[in-house]
Design an enzyme around this catalytic site. Sequence first.
Site, short mmCIF file in Angstrom:
data_model
loop_
_atom_site.label_atom_id
_atom_site.label_comp_id
_atom_site.label_asym_id
_atom_site.label_seq_id
_atom_site.Cartn_x
_atom_site.Cartn_y
_atom_site.Cartn_z
N GLU A 178 1.16 -0.36 -0.31
CA GLU A 178 -0.30 -0.07 -0.02
C GLU A 178 1.11 1.20 -0.44
O GLU A 178 1.26 2.17 1.02
CB GLU A 178 -0.54 -0.24 1.08
CG GLU A 178 -2.07 1.06 0.64
CD GLU A 178 -3.18 0.49 2.22
OE1 GLU A 178 -4.25 1.52 2.26
OE2 GLU A 178 -2.52 0.41 3.44
N HIS B 87 -5.90 5.28 -2.95
CA HIS B 87 -5.25 6.41 -1.98
C HIS B 87 -4.96 7.71 -3.37
O HIS B 87 -3.68 8.11 -3.52
CB HIS B 87 -3.84 6.16 -1.41
CG HIS B 87 -3.98 6.23 0.25
ND1 HIS B 87 -3.95 6.61 1.63
CD2 HIS B 87 -4.17 4.29 0.66
CE1 HIS B 87 -3.95 6.02 2.58
NE2 HIS B 87 -4.04 4.54 2.16
N ASN C 73 -12.98 5.81 1.16
CA ASN C 73 -11.93 6.12 2.55
C ASN C 73 -10.74 6.80 1.29
O ASN C 73 -10.09 5.59 0.54
CB ASN C 73 -11.60 4.98 2.94
CG ASN C 73 -12.59 4.10 3.97
OD1 ASN C 73 -13.11 3.42 3.92
ND2 ASN C 73 -12.90 5.62 4.91
N ASP D 49 -8.08 -3.27 6.91
CA ASP D 49 -6.73 -2.88 7.23
C ASP D 49 -6.84 -2.74 8.38
O ASP D 49 -6.21 -1.93 9.18
CB ASP D 49 -7.93 -1.70 6.37
CG ASP D 49 -6.75 -0.61 6.46
OD1 ASP D 49 -5.45 -0.91 6.24
OD2 ASP D 49 -6.64 0.86 6.47
N GLY E 71 -6.22 2.87 9.31
CA GLY E 71 -6.24 1.62 9.43
C GLY E 71 -7.59 1.57 10.94
O GLY E 71 -7.78 2.42 10.93
#
Length: 376
Positions: free
Chosen positions: A122, A188, A212, A265, A304
């Site tokens: 990530e 992201h 998110n 997550d 997270g």
Amino acid sequence: MLLTADRVVTPARVLAPGWLLSDGDRIVEVGDGTPPRTPDLELGDATVVPGFVDLHVHGGGGGSFDTGTAEVAEVVVSAHLAHGTTSMAGSIVSDSPDRMGRAVRELALLVREGRLAGIHLEGPWLSPERSGAHQPGALAAPDPAAVDSLLAAGDGAVRMVTLAPELPGGIEAVRRISGAGVVAAIGHTDASYDVARKALEAGARLGTHLFNAMRPLHHRDPGPVGALLDAPVDVELIADGVHLHPAVLRTVFAAKPGRCILVTDAMAAAGGPDGDYRLGPMAIEVRDGVARLADGTGSGAIAGSTLTMDAALRFAVRTAGLPLLDVVHAASTAPARAWGLDDVGALEAGRRADLVVLDADLSVRRVMRAGAWVRR
């Protein structure tokens, strides 16, 4: 071993009652009604589901995959295994190239041993505008050499990479990652709808924690959320009541049948108490079970979760009101399919004997992995 239960969840339907026969580490047969012989284990008022498959896990039990050590990784795996996750990713957040490379090489050992299903990167190729709990100074555009270097460090163990396709070189990085047989995931990101569509056309096939850390959906500017909802690709959802409202879960499940993937997550505090933790290089505060950045700015950015997959299943069924069959598919079958894990993710003949026994409240009673009880 032959076991019976009031409910056994298969990919097609819930058998009520049902039975499952295993031999060694394999499922031999699954059926409904009366079993072929006297069962070895009668579970009664219980629901048997396949072992959970979590594609996005950073930590748990006080440990974090970002340390890169096998000993700490085992702590994380054990913590989630107790909650029914029998196959999981080792997710690594953005950090320096050296530290990320070292963590990938260490975790690759656990992938080869079968303890982890694969590695999920990530970052570090994420948008500074949507960095979330990633250290801004560690973020970078996806240089081809850097992409190749991290993939090579895993020697086939890296299974997924989350990146922002609008970054310079982002679309080419998607082609490079997917061309290597690795799942390219959009996340992201501050991408426009058109750029996100280009990434999907280039080979991206998953959305990392939908909604998110990405540009919000707007009726005149659908952004990456609109592109992911509009395409035949999978999307991750964090069902903890913090990241997404229950109505959003219901809406996405209705819009993308069979394409929803529940993920935790989870960071180090999953399965543990409130306190101060770390997520990669970032300091995290966990209060009332919610993890947020401890950056002194008062931003309170979510960092997270402290979620375990059994809790996600309970929330999706009991709070969001989703059908058990659909939620089990999202917690086991869909993520296994997304990563090409043909051996797990469903209660079917020939698959590995991974299963979770849930009580009437959908809490974990027992866990079996590869035909052996690891919680009973």
